[in-house]
Each structure stands twice: as C-alpha cells, then as structure tokens.
Design an enzyme around this catalytic site. Structure first.
Site, PDB file in Angstrom:
ATOM      1  CD  GLU A  81      -1.167  -0.592   3.602  1.00  0.00           C
ATOM      2  OE1 GLU A  81      -2.160  -1.280   3.297  1.00  0.00           O
ATOM      3  OE2 GLU A  81      -0.927  -0.206   4.733  1.00  0.00           O
ATOM      4  CB  CYS A 115       3.191   6.705   3.487  1.00  0.00           C
ATOM      5  SG  CYS A 115       3.545   5.255   4.468  1.00  0.00           S
ATOM      6  CB  CYS A 123       6.225  -6.903   8.008  1.00  0.00           C
ATOM      7  SG  CYS A 123       7.548  -6.139   8.973  1.00  0.00           S
ATOM      8  CB  CYS A 169       5.253  -4.942  15.613  1.00  0.00           C
ATOM      9  SG  CYS A 169       6.931  -4.427  15.254  1.00  0.00           S
ATOM     10  CB  CYS A 189       2.039  -3.928  13.231  1.00  0.00           C
ATOM     11  SG  CYS A 189       2.200  -3.386  11.524  1.00  0.00           S
ATOM     12  CB  CYS A 232       1.525  -0.083   9.368  1.00  0.00           C
ATOM     13  SG  CYS A 232       2.876  -0.970   8.811  1.00  0.00           S
TER      14      CYS A 232
HETATM   15  N1  SAH Z   1       8.687  -1.378   9.773  1.00  0.00           N
HETATM   16  C1  SAH Z   1       8.868   0.015   9.904  1.00  0.00           C
HETATM   17  C2  SAH Z   1       7.961   0.876   9.036  1.00  0.00           C
HETATM   18  C3  SAH Z   1       6.515   0.473   8.862  1.00  0.00           C
HETATM   19  S1  SAH Z   1       5.331   0.828  10.077  1.00  0.00           S
HETATM   20  C4  SAH Z   1       8.749   0.420  11.341  1.00  0.00           C
HETATM   21  O1  SAH Z   1       8.481  -0.420  12.179  1.00  0.00           O
HETATM   22  O2  SAH Z   1       8.983   1.581  11.668  1.00  0.00           O
HETATM   23  C5  SAH Z   1       5.111   2.534  10.202  1.00  0.00           C
HETATM   24  C6  SAH Z   1       4.705   2.938  11.610  1.00  0.00           C
HETATM   25  O3  SAH Z   1       3.322   2.584  11.894  1.00  0.00           O
HETATM   26  C7  SAH Z   1       5.538   2.243  12.680  1.00  0.00           C
HETATM   27  O4  SAH Z   1       5.915   3.162  13.671  1.00  0.00           O
HETATM   28  C8  SAH Z   1       4.550   1.232  13.234  1.00  0.00           C
HETATM   29  O5  SAH Z   1       4.925   0.794  14.500  1.00  0.00           O
HETATM   30  C9  SAH Z   1       3.258   2.016  13.173  1.00  0.00           C
HETATM   31  N2  SAH Z   1       2.037   1.204  13.321  1.00  0.00           N
HETATM   32  C10 SAH Z   1       1.828  -0.082  13.003  1.00  0.00           C
HETATM   33  N3  SAH Z   1       0.581  -0.472  13.326  1.00  0.00           N
HETATM   34  C11 SAH Z   1      -0.019   0.616  13.862  1.00  0.00           C
HETATM   35  C12 SAH Z   1      -1.318   0.854  14.417  1.00  0.00           C
HETATM   36  N4  SAH Z   1      -2.233  -0.092  14.419  1.00  0.00           N
HETATM   37  N5  SAH Z   1      -1.586   2.089  14.904  1.00  0.00           N
HETATM   38  C13 SAH Z   1      -0.663   3.072  14.854  1.00  0.00           C
HETATM   39  N6  SAH Z   1       0.567   2.907  14.347  1.00  0.00           N
HETATM   40  C14 SAH Z   1       0.893   1.691  13.874  1.00  0.00           C
END
Ligand code: SAH
Length: 360
Positions: free
Chosen positions: A91, A110, A117, A121, A124, A346
């Site tokens: 995306e 973005c 991935c 996490c 996420c 994300c």
């Molecule tokens: N892998 C990289 C970049 C992708 S995620 C990273 O971890 O930084 C981009 C951002 O969105 C990251 O800070 C991630 O932790 C955050 N993110 C993921 N899921 C989310 C959610 N449900 N609500 C808010 N931020 C989220």
C-alpha cells in the site's frame, strides 16, 4: 522479462542502446524526459524515433506495478493499493503531514518496501500474514510515479511530483531490504535522476541495530525514524519481538552513533497503547531516551486493528502523557489520528482486501 528502467545508470543505458543500434545521445534524452520531465511512458517522450519508442516499450519496464483502489478519507488522506506484477499488493498513502524538516504541513507520500513483514510487532496489521518477499528497487520507486501534477507555465507543461516528502513507513521493514532500499532512495535523491532532497525522505525502522551501526559507518543522508513504542525492555519486548535480538542497550547506542554521523534530528515514534506503554513511569523513561538521543518524539494514538485486542488510551491520558514530555523540555508532537476511517495504519488496507478476496 523486461529490464527495470530505474535500476539503470546513464552509462548502462548508453551501452544498451549502442549495442541495440541506437545513437548514444538518446540515453541522455530519455533520462531527461523520465527524470526531469517525469514522463514515464516512452511513447509519450517527444522527439524520439518511432523505432526507439518501440524498442523501449518492448525491452524496458517503466512501472513495476500499478495503482488500484482509492478510498477518500474525511481528512485528506488517500490510501492506495499498489498491485505488483505477481499479483501481490502493497500500500501507499498520500497524506498531509507536518514535515520533519520544518514542521509545516506538506503532502507526503508513504511507500512500502516489502510484501508482508517479518518483524511481527504484536500491534501491527502488516505482520499478521507474515513475510512474503522484498520489493525490488523498481517496485519501491514505481509507487511514487502515479503521483504527478501538471502545471502550465507560460504555455509549457511542467510535470512535478505531487508530494514534497517521502516517508518509508508503509508495509515492511525497510532496513531488512537494505540494498534495494538504498538503491531506490539514491534514484530519488541523485542529482542526475529525480534530485529529490535527502532531507525530504524519512525511513522508519523497528530498530535493526546492526544496520544502524552500518549506516553510521558508511553514511546515510536520509532522515531516520525509530519505532520505539516502549521505553524499557520489559514493555518493548512484550510488543516488539525485534527487542529480543536488539534490546535497548544495543539499540540506543547504535541510534546515538547514527545520529552523530547523520547530523539530523532522529524521530522516535511512540504509539500510545492503553495499559501497555502509557503510564507516567513510561513517559519518564521515554524522556531519558529522548534527551540522550536529542530526538523528537512523535506520539501516535493506536489505530485499532480489527482482529487485535489493543486499544488507544483515552484522550485525557494521551495529553497527560504528552505533558510529561513537555515539562521535561522534550520536542514532541501528539498526532491527531489520521485516516483512521480508511485503515491508514500500516498494512490494514491490504489485510482487509485479502480477507474480502478470500470470502468472495
Ligand atoms: N517497519 C517500519 C515501518 C513500517 S510501520 C517500522 O516499524 O517503523 C510505520 C509505523 O506505523 C511504525 O511506527 C509502526 O509501529 C506504526 N504502526 C503499526 N501499526 C499501527 C497501528 N495499528 N496504529 C498506529 N501505528 C501503527
């Protein structure tokens, strides 16, 4: 298989054209049309012989994927799916966001670097389906190509990117696809290619400390954001498995080393998740890290993911948390949630599309 155009240097294109029987100067003409005038289809490049246009169309790929889907949110966030040649989706989102450079609201694109991935996490959506593959250099770049605006300057049409900043914060962990990421960013940044300023590009990582050490040694001109989300190992390892491999005692010195050589202020991203990382003790630990790294803190209210139980704290708790940073003199922003009505966090849109497909 067609050749990936954006991975070619001018010299490589020259040599390829020469051996195909075309004049050498054509390479520069094509480079200028693509990179300066942003014409991404060879048949639209003026003054190219028909035979050369046909040759380019047949032998080079000028967009490694295409945009599909567009959902308009109330708040100016536009989220797109980008379909790759193998039918996989990533995306990309066009949003209005404060610039890391001067804090002014600017159009920001973005982009993603992986399908799925592997970081896992817990909060996420991107990781829910696991990791599928890395994007190629040309796939990373191609996500930006549809976002063009045309301006009429004294009768002459100029084509420009619609966005002023790029954030690598879509699906995937950019530093886990380091070589292709670096190649792609250098195509954006290089003066003989898109000449897009390094300070207008931000890469976000979950904290791959050995890559940060490498970047400190070899040089990395772009901005860095670190998804911290926990200011102690105890909290961080509950929500981010990467913390086992690179705990804070490794990540923080690596980030410090990086910040010193990079010379730009690092951003620490901190999603506020109810009763997970939102205590005042957490805020005080976060202050210590921010001060050590001279970092800016970006507080983001958690964006609800359908199949996950995490919640965002109440607004009053979010402001109280931010106040601790403020009182300690730490530079920070408390983000108004953006595009939550179109699943802007994300990986969420991809996940939803895949689910819809499955149930069809
Ligand atoms: N892998 C990289 C970049 C992708 S995620 C990273 O971890 O930084 C981009 C951002 O969105 C990251 O800070 C991630 O932790 C955050 N993110 C993921 N899921 C989310 C959610 N449900 N609500 C808010 N931020 C989220």
């Amino acid at each position: 298989m067609k050749a990936p155009f954006y991975s070619y240097s001018l010299e490589e294109l020259c040599n390829t054209l020469l051996s195909a029987g075309f004049e050498k100067f054509r390479a520069k003409q094509i480079f200028d049309a693509v990179y300066k005038n942003k014409i991404f289809s060879p048949d639209l490049i003026p003054a190219l012989p028909k035979k050369l246009k046909a040759y380019l169309l047949e032998n080079f790929e000028f967009s490694a994927g295409k945009l599909v889907g567009n959902r308009e949110a109330f708040d100016e966030t536009r989220k797109y799916l980008f379909e790759l040649e193998d039918g996989k989706f990533v995306e990309c989102v066009l949003l209005e966001a404060p610039s890391d450079d001067d804090g002014k609201i600017r159009k920001t694109l973005c982009i993603s670097t992986q399908v799925g991935c592997a970081s896992g996490c817990k909060f996420c959506a991107s990781g829910l389906r696991g990791f599928f593959r890395n994007l190629t250099c040309d796939e990373i770049i191609s996500q930006a190509l549809p976002f063009i605006k045309e301006e009429n300057r004294n009768g002459k049409i100029e084509r420009k990117f619609e966005f002023e900043n790029i954030v690598v914060m879509g699906m995937g962990e950019p530093l886990a696809n380091y070589d292709n990421l670096l190649k792609a960013l250098s195509v954006f940044n290089s003066p003989d290619k898109f000449a897009f300023g390094a300070r207008r590009i931000t890469v976000s990582t979950c904290g791959i400390a050995d890559k940060l050490e490498l970047m400190a040694e070899t040089g990395f001109p772009f901005r860095l954001a670190i998804s911290l989300h926990g200011a102690t190992n105890q909290v961080r390892e509950k929500i981010m498995p990467i913390n086992k491999k690179f705990p804070l005692e490794r990540l923080i010195p690596a980030s410090e080393k990086f910040a010193k050589t990079n010379g730009r202020m690092i951003t620490l991203e901190y999603i506020l998740i109810k009763e997970v990382n939102d205590s005042f003790a957490d805020a005080r630990e976060l202050v210590k890290i921010a001060k050590r790294l001279h970092a800016h803190i970006n507080l983001i209210p958690y964006n609800k993911v359908e199949s996950l139980d995490w919640e965002r704290p109440q607004a009053s708790r979010r402001t109280a948390f931010a106040k601790i940073l403020k009182d300690a003199g730490v530079s920070h922003t408390l983000r108004r949630e953006k595009g939550s009505d179109i699943d802007a966090a994300c990986g969420q849109l991809v996940l939803r599309t895949e689910k819809t497909k499955e149930t069809e």
